[in-house]
Scaffold this motif. Structure first.
Motif, PDB file in Angstrom:
ATOM      1  N   LEU A 129       0.915  -1.307  -0.094  1.00 21.93           N
ATOM      2  CA  LEU A 129      -0.058  -0.056  -0.073  1.00 21.93           C
ATOM      3  C   LEU A 129       0.763   1.174  -0.080  1.00 21.93           C
ATOM      4  O   LEU A 129       0.477   2.270  -0.628  1.00 21.93           O
ATOM      5  CB  LEU A 129      -1.035  -0.056   1.119  1.00 21.93           C
ATOM      6  N   ARG A 130       2.014   1.220   0.895  1.00 21.12           N
ATOM      7  CA  ARG A 130       2.944   2.438   0.632  1.00 21.12           C
ATOM      8  C   ARG A 130       3.334   2.702  -0.668  1.00 21.12           C
ATOM      9  O   ARG A 130       3.534   3.750  -1.112  1.00 21.12           O
ATOM     10  CB  ARG A 130       3.807   2.319   1.963  1.00 21.12           C
ATOM     11  N   GLY A 131       3.833   1.523  -1.496  1.00 15.29           N
ATOM     12  CA  GLY A 131       4.368   1.558  -2.810  1.00 15.29           C
ATOM     13  C   GLY A 131       3.341   2.227  -3.755  1.00 15.29           C
ATOM     14  O   GLY A 131       3.651   2.970  -4.463  1.00 15.29           O
ATOM     15  N   LEU A 132       2.045   1.666  -3.386  1.00 13.53           N
ATOM     16  CA  LEU A 132       1.059   2.321  -4.370  1.00 13.53           C
ATOM     17  C   LEU A 132       0.836   3.606  -4.191  1.00 13.53           C
ATOM     18  O   LEU A 132       0.665   4.488  -5.075  1.00 13.53           O
ATOM     19  CB  LEU A 132      -0.437   1.358  -4.127  1.00 13.53           C
ATOM     20  N   MET A 133       0.717   4.112  -2.788  1.00 17.11           N
ATOM     21  CA  MET A 133       0.597   5.496  -2.622  1.00 17.11           C
ATOM     22  C   MET A 133       1.706   6.242  -3.224  1.00 17.11           C
ATOM     23  O   MET A 133       1.254   7.589  -3.855  1.00 17.11           O
ATOM     24  CB  MET A 133       0.370   5.818  -1.261  1.00 17.11           C
ATOM     25  N   ALA A 134       2.892   6.010  -2.941  1.00 16.82           N
ATOM     26  CA  ALA A 134       4.069   6.537  -3.530  1.00 16.82           C
ATOM     27  C   ALA A 134       3.903   6.665  -5.077  1.00 16.82           C
ATOM     28  O   ALA A 134       4.234   7.803  -5.764  1.00 16.82           O
ATOM     29  CB  ALA A 134       5.406   5.903  -3.185  1.00 16.82           C
ATOM     30  N   ALA A 135       3.511   5.638  -5.798  1.00 16.40           N
ATOM     31  CA  ALA A 135       3.456   5.662  -7.269  1.00 16.40           C
ATOM     32  C   ALA A 135       2.349   6.389  -7.395  1.00 16.40           C
ATOM     33  O   ALA A 135       2.354   7.308  -8.742  1.00 16.40           O
ATOM     34  CB  ALA A 135       3.178   4.168  -7.715  1.00 16.40           C
TER      35      ALA A 135
END
Length: 139
Positions: A129-135
């Motif tokens: 989820l952190r990776g998706l939010m950063a993307a």
């Protein structure tokens, strides 16, 4: 289209996770832990293939593996978290009723393993989820 394919892989991992849980249920008997059945082996193979597919497309190791881990670990954790005061079920025990209770052999081991898998799955979900939010922020 990319988001749809990501969601499809996660959905397939969840479905195969349920099949894996169903197969594991056949391994947990009053006679103790049995060897893996064909359903468990096939489900593990499919989960592995889906994880490799997600890894290659998303460039994230173990991409989405947390979904199958969560689907398998949560019900096993809830099932094995029984009162420890109950005796261990003997082989060929009578049916469980309101007056007769027993715990499956190996329940503490299943509880420990499912707890670790659940924690790792939750950590994987947070990382994803952190990776998706950063993307999403970078686009």
């Amino acid at each position: 289209m990319r988001v749809l394919s990501l969601m499809l892989v996660r959905l397939l991992q969840a479905v195969v996770g349920f099949l894996l849980f169903y197969g594991i249920e056949g391994m947990l008997t009053s006679a103790g832990l049995q060897p893996p059945n064909i359903l468990v082996l096939v489900a593990l193979l499919v989960i592995g293939l889906l994880t490799v597919s997600a890894w290659r497309s998303e460039r994230r190791p173990a991409g989405g593996l947390w979904v199958a881990g969560f689907v398998v670990a949560l019900p096993l954790l809830l099932q094995s978290a029984t009162p420890r005061s109950d005796p261990v079920c003997p082989p060929d025990h009578p049916p469980l009723t309101n007056t007769y209770h027993c715990v499956a052999p190996g329940a503490p081991i299943v509880l420990a393993i499912s707890s670790v898998v659940l924690l790792l799955s939750l950590a994987g979900a947070v990382v994803e989820l952190r990776g998706l939010m950063a993307a999403a922020r970078s686009t």
